[in-house]
Write a protein that holds these residues in place. Structure first.
Motif, mmCIF file in Angstrom:
data_model
loop_
_atom_site.group_PDB
_atom_site.id
_atom_site.type_symbol
_atom_site.label_atom_id
_atom_site.label_comp_id
_atom_site.label_asym_id
_atom_site.label_seq_id
_atom_site.Cartn_x
_atom_site.Cartn_y
_atom_site.Cartn_z
ATOM 1 N N ASN A 257 0.812 -1.223 0.000
ATOM 2 C CA ASN A 257 0.000 0.000 0.000
ATOM 3 C C ASN A 257 0.842 1.269 0.000
ATOM 4 O OD1 ASN A 257 -2.519 -1.438 0.205
ATOM 5 N ND2 ASN A 257 -1.993 -1.862 2.349
ATOM 6 N N ALA A 258 2.159 1.098 0.005
ATOM 7 C CA ALA A 258 3.035 2.273 0.042
ATOM 8 C C ALA A 258 3.005 3.007 -1.295
ATOM 9 C CB ALA A 258 4.461 1.844 0.365
ATOM 10 N N THR A 259 3.309 4.284 -1.233
ATOM 11 C CA THR A 259 3.383 5.096 -2.450
ATOM 12 C C THR A 259 4.747 4.913 -3.093
ATOM 13 O OG1 THR A 259 1.876 6.747 -1.526
ATOM 14 C CG2 THR A 259 3.253 7.421 -3.392
ATOM 15 N N LEU A 260 4.743 4.553 -4.363
ATOM 16 C CA LEU A 260 5.996 4.360 -5.077
ATOM 17 C C LEU A 260 6.371 5.626 -5.826
ATOM 18 C CD1 LEU A 260 5.382 0.808 -6.579
ATOM 19 C CD2 LEU A 260 6.606 1.401 -4.509
ATOM 20 N N VAL A 261 7.662 5.824 -6.008
ATOM 21 C CA VAL A 261 8.137 6.990 -6.753
ATOM 22 C C VAL A 261 9.132 6.533 -7.802
ATOM 23 C CG1 VAL A 261 7.805 8.601 -4.841
ATOM 24 C CG2 VAL A 261 9.980 7.397 -5.068
ATOM 25 N N HIS A 262 9.242 7.277 -8.878
ATOM 26 C CA HIS A 262 10.222 6.950 -9.894
ATOM 27 C C HIS A 262 11.631 7.237 -9.368
ATOM 28 C CE1 HIS A 262 6.720 7.538 -12.710
ATOM 29 N NE2 HIS A 262 7.213 6.395 -13.119
ATOM 30 N N GLY A 263 12.581 6.448 -9.823
ATOM 31 C CA GLY A 263 13.958 6.630 -9.403
ATOM 32 C C GLY A 263 14.550 7.925 -9.929
ATOM 33 N N ALA A 264 15.606 8.382 -9.276
ATOM 34 C CA ALA A 264 16.271 9.612 -9.696
ATOM 35 C C ALA A 264 16.784 9.466 -11.127
ATOM 36 C CB ALA A 264 17.429 9.916 -8.750
ATOM 37 N N GLY A 265 16.486 10.439 -11.966
ATOM 38 C CA GLY A 265 16.944 10.419 -13.351
ATOM 39 C C GLY A 265 16.143 9.500 -14.249
ATOM 40 N N GLU A 266 15.118 8.858 -13.721
ATOM 41 C CA GLU A 266 14.311 7.930 -14.509
ATOM 42 C C GLU A 266 13.485 8.680 -15.548
ATOM 43 O OE1 GLU A 266 13.627 4.257 -15.609
ATOM 44 O OE2 GLU A 266 14.486 4.485 -13.618
ATOM 45 N N GLU A 267 13.517 8.200 -16.770
ATOM 46 C CA GLU A 267 12.732 8.787 -17.859
ATOM 47 C C GLU A 267 12.096 7.667 -18.665
ATOM 48 O OE1 GLU A 267 14.786 11.524 -20.386
ATOM 49 O OE2 GLU A 267 16.027 12.296 -18.756
ATOM 50 N N PRO A 268 10.980 7.948 -19.332
ATOM 51 C CA PRO A 268 10.397 6.926 -20.198
ATOM 52 C C PRO A 268 11.264 6.694 -21.434
ATOM 53 C CG PRO A 268 9.211 8.999 -20.446
ATOM 54 C CD PRO A 268 10.193 9.188 -19.322
ATOM 55 N N TYR A 269 11.318 5.465 -21.896
ATOM 56 C CA TYR A 269 12.065 5.172 -23.122
ATOM 57 C C TYR A 269 11.399 4.030 -23.878
ATOM 58 C CZ TYR A 269 14.518 1.619 -20.208
ATOM 59 O OH TYR A 269 14.843 0.584 -19.372
ATOM 60 N N GLY A 270 11.923 3.761 -25.081
ATOM 61 C CA GLY A 270 11.244 2.925 -26.056
ATOM 62 C C GLY A 270 10.820 1.544 -25.621
ATOM 63 N N SER A 271 11.784 0.707 -25.221
ATOM 64 C CA SER A 271 11.455 -0.691 -24.933
ATOM 65 C C SER A 271 10.501 -0.817 -23.759
ATOM 66 C CB SER A 271 12.735 -1.488 -24.672
ATOM 67 O OG SER A 271 13.456 -0.962 -23.576
ATOM 68 N N MET A 272 10.704 -0.034 -22.710
ATOM 69 C CA MET A 272 9.838 -0.145 -21.548
ATOM 70 C C MET A 272 8.445 0.408 -21.822
ATOM 71 S SD MET A 272 11.367 -1.847 -19.210
ATOM 72 C CE MET A 272 11.889 -2.790 -20.658
ATOM 73 N N THR A 273 8.336 1.406 -22.690
ATOM 74 C CA THR A 273 7.015 1.929 -23.039
ATOM 75 C C THR A 273 6.246 0.918 -23.882
ATOM 76 O OG1 THR A 273 7.790 4.219 -22.925
ATOM 77 C CG2 THR A 273 5.771 3.810 -24.177
ATOM 78 N N CYS A 274 6.917 0.294 -24.838
ATOM 79 C CA CYS A 274 6.266 -0.770 -25.615
ATOM 80 C C CYS A 274 5.822 -1.913 -24.701
ATOM 81 C CB CYS A 274 7.229 -1.303 -26.679
ATOM 82 S SG CYS A 274 7.563 -0.150 -28.026
ATOM 83 N N SER A 275 6.678 -2.244 -23.741
ATOM 84 C CA SER A 275 6.362 -3.320 -22.812
ATOM 85 C C SER A 275 5.216 -2.937 -21.887
ATOM 86 C CB SER A 275 7.591 -3.670 -21.989
ATOM 87 O OG SER A 275 8.643 -4.110 -22.832
ATOM 88 N N GLY A 276 5.193 -1.681 -21.439
ATOM 89 C CA GLY A 276 4.093 -1.209 -20.599
ATOM 90 C C GLY A 276 2.767 -1.268 -21.332
ATOM 91 N N LEU A 277 2.781 -0.868 -22.593
ATOM 92 C CA LEU A 277 1.575 -0.940 -23.418
ATOM 93 C C LEU A 277 1.086 -2.379 -23.523
ATOM 94 C CD1 LEU A 277 -0.546 0.016 -25.445
ATOM 95 C CD2 LEU A 277 1.241 0.010 -27.207
ATOM 96 N N CYS A 278 1.993 -3.302 -23.804
ATOM 97 C CA CYS A 278 1.620 -4.725 -23.896
ATOM 98 C C CYS A 278 1.023 -5.218 -22.587
ATOM 99 C CB CYS A 278 2.843 -5.569 -24.254
ATOM 100 S SG CYS A 278 3.467 -5.292 -25.919
ATOM 101 N N GLY A 279 1.625 -4.804 -21.469
ATOM 102 C CA GLY A 279 1.138 -5.229 -20.168
ATOM 103 C C GLY A 279 -0.284 -4.757 -19.904
#
Length: 405
Positions: A257-279
């Protein structure tokens, strides 16, 4: 009069041809030559076969090679594919290295589903058990922990759910293997292990979900909570502009139930966005919701369209470990193929993803049939596999056209 019409027609034809050369189809690539694609796939498969089998715990591409050769239409009784199939069917999860477990089980699940859902259901049920058990509290997956797998997972007394229906009652009759043969009936096998996993990243998560999707289509009943937790995490992890980065910063106490945060310097990029869409598509499908109306799905498609490239890995410069946009390039292209197929789209923005990507891949193939290693210097076996899987459009649509070959 007829002569004048012919003259005008000729001028129009010439003008049209000149215009077409100056104005190629949207995305900058015309229709790729299918014969050239088929030849490239065959040549790439010959390269993989020439490297021999070597299927083992110490060869992390084992399951990827088997999956690729199956989609490249290599005969299943031909070496080394025959040895590879035997390897996957006998795969011992405990012997696989820590950093490879989730990836390799996901790949192995896809390979066995591609081969035959009916004939490999029991092994796929074990893979499903491993993957469900290894989901973390926040809905992500890490590299995978050892879990004692049941020797046999049985369907309930009553028939379970339709194999491709994601949980409705009944059984499914598979098409006969040969003309005139009898139908096969596949029963559902419920998967209910205790979850022991730890949250980590969207790279592991994508292959876990791909593997679970294969297992679900083979008759394994995946808990609804598995899909819902993964969906909740994916939705929370999407950047406002529509993309995904590599991972969250996960609380030490692993509080779901904890609030998650993006890591320092984290940005969206190609492979992970395609994978997120598939998910998103996979999870919504299995909880019986219309992913086509999902605003987050549309937002992800928009991000891919705006940042589209088949020449490099989009926005990968944002990752601290990156040495350039060619890192994980072929890995990204395979993710792009899956996104296009699962999201049922021929274009992202103005880009025809397949024809543009295939055109580039045909130009990149080397004389020996392989594709050049990316900047990770891990060898070109995995990159050759990713290229072939892209060219073959290997990913089944979210509602599969077939369950078993």
């Amino acid at each position: 009069m007829d002569r004048g019409i012919r003259t005008v027609a000729l001028l129009l034809a010439v003008t049209t041809a000149v215009w077409a050369q100056a104005n190629p189809p949207k995305g900058g690539a015309g229709k790729v030559d299918q014969a050239a694609v088929d030849a490239a796939i065959k040549k790439g498969a010959e390269f993989l076969k020439s490297r021999g089998g070597g299927f083992s715990e110490g060869f992390p591409q084992s399951e990827l090679v088997v999956l690729t050769l199956l989609h490249a239409d290599v005969p299943v009784n031909e070496s080394p594919l025959e040895e590879g199939i035997k390897w996957v069917r006998e795969l011992d999860v405990e012997k696989i290295g820590f950093r490879d477990k989730t990836y390799r089980i996901g790949m192995a699940s896809m390979a066995l589903w591609s081969l035959s859902a009916q004939n490999n259901q029991q092994k796929l049920a074990q893979f499903a058990y491993f993957l469900v058990a290894n989901q973390g509290p926040q809905g992500e997956w890490d590299y995978g922990q050892c879990v004692e797998l049941p020797k046999e997972l049985k369907p309930p007394e009553e028939p379970g759910a339709i194999v491709s229906g994601g949980g409705e009652g009944g059984t499914v009759k598979l098409p006969p293997k040969k003309a005139g043969g009898g139908s096969q009936v596949q029963k559902k096998i419920p998967i209910n292990p205790k979850r022991i996993g730890k949250d980590n990243d969207y790279s592991n998560t994508q292959y876990a979900l791909l593997g679970l999707r294969a297992c679900a289509e083979a008759g394994c009943v995946i808990p609804e909570k598995t899909w819902k937790d993964a969906l909740k995490n994916l939705e929370a992890g999407q950047f406002p502009e529509g993309g995904w980065g590599y991972a969250w910063l996960t609380p030490e106490n692993m509080d779901p139930n904890a609030t998650l945060v993006h890591g320092a310097g984290e940005e969206p990029y190609g492979s992970m966005t395609c994978s997120g869409l598939c998910g998103l598509v996979i999870c919504r499908h299995y909880i019986k919701e219309d992913w086509k109306k999902d605003k987050k799905v549309q937002k992800a498609k928009e991000w891919i369209g705006k940042n589209f490239s088949v020449e490099e890995h989009p926005n990968y410069k944002g990752r601290p470990m990156a040495g350039g946009k060619k890192q994980f390039y072929y890995y990204y292209l395979y993710a792009l193929e899956r996104a296009g197929m699962l999201a049922d789209t021929e274009a992202f923005g103005k880009h025809d993803w397949y024809n543009e990507g295939a055109t580039v891949l045909l130009a990149q193939q080397q004389a020996d049939g392989s594709w050049p290693d990316d900047e990770l210097k891990n060898g070109n076996i995995d990159d050759t596999c990713f290229a072939i899987l892209f060219l073959k459009k290997a990913t089944q649509p979210i509602v599969p056209k077939r369950i078993s070959k």
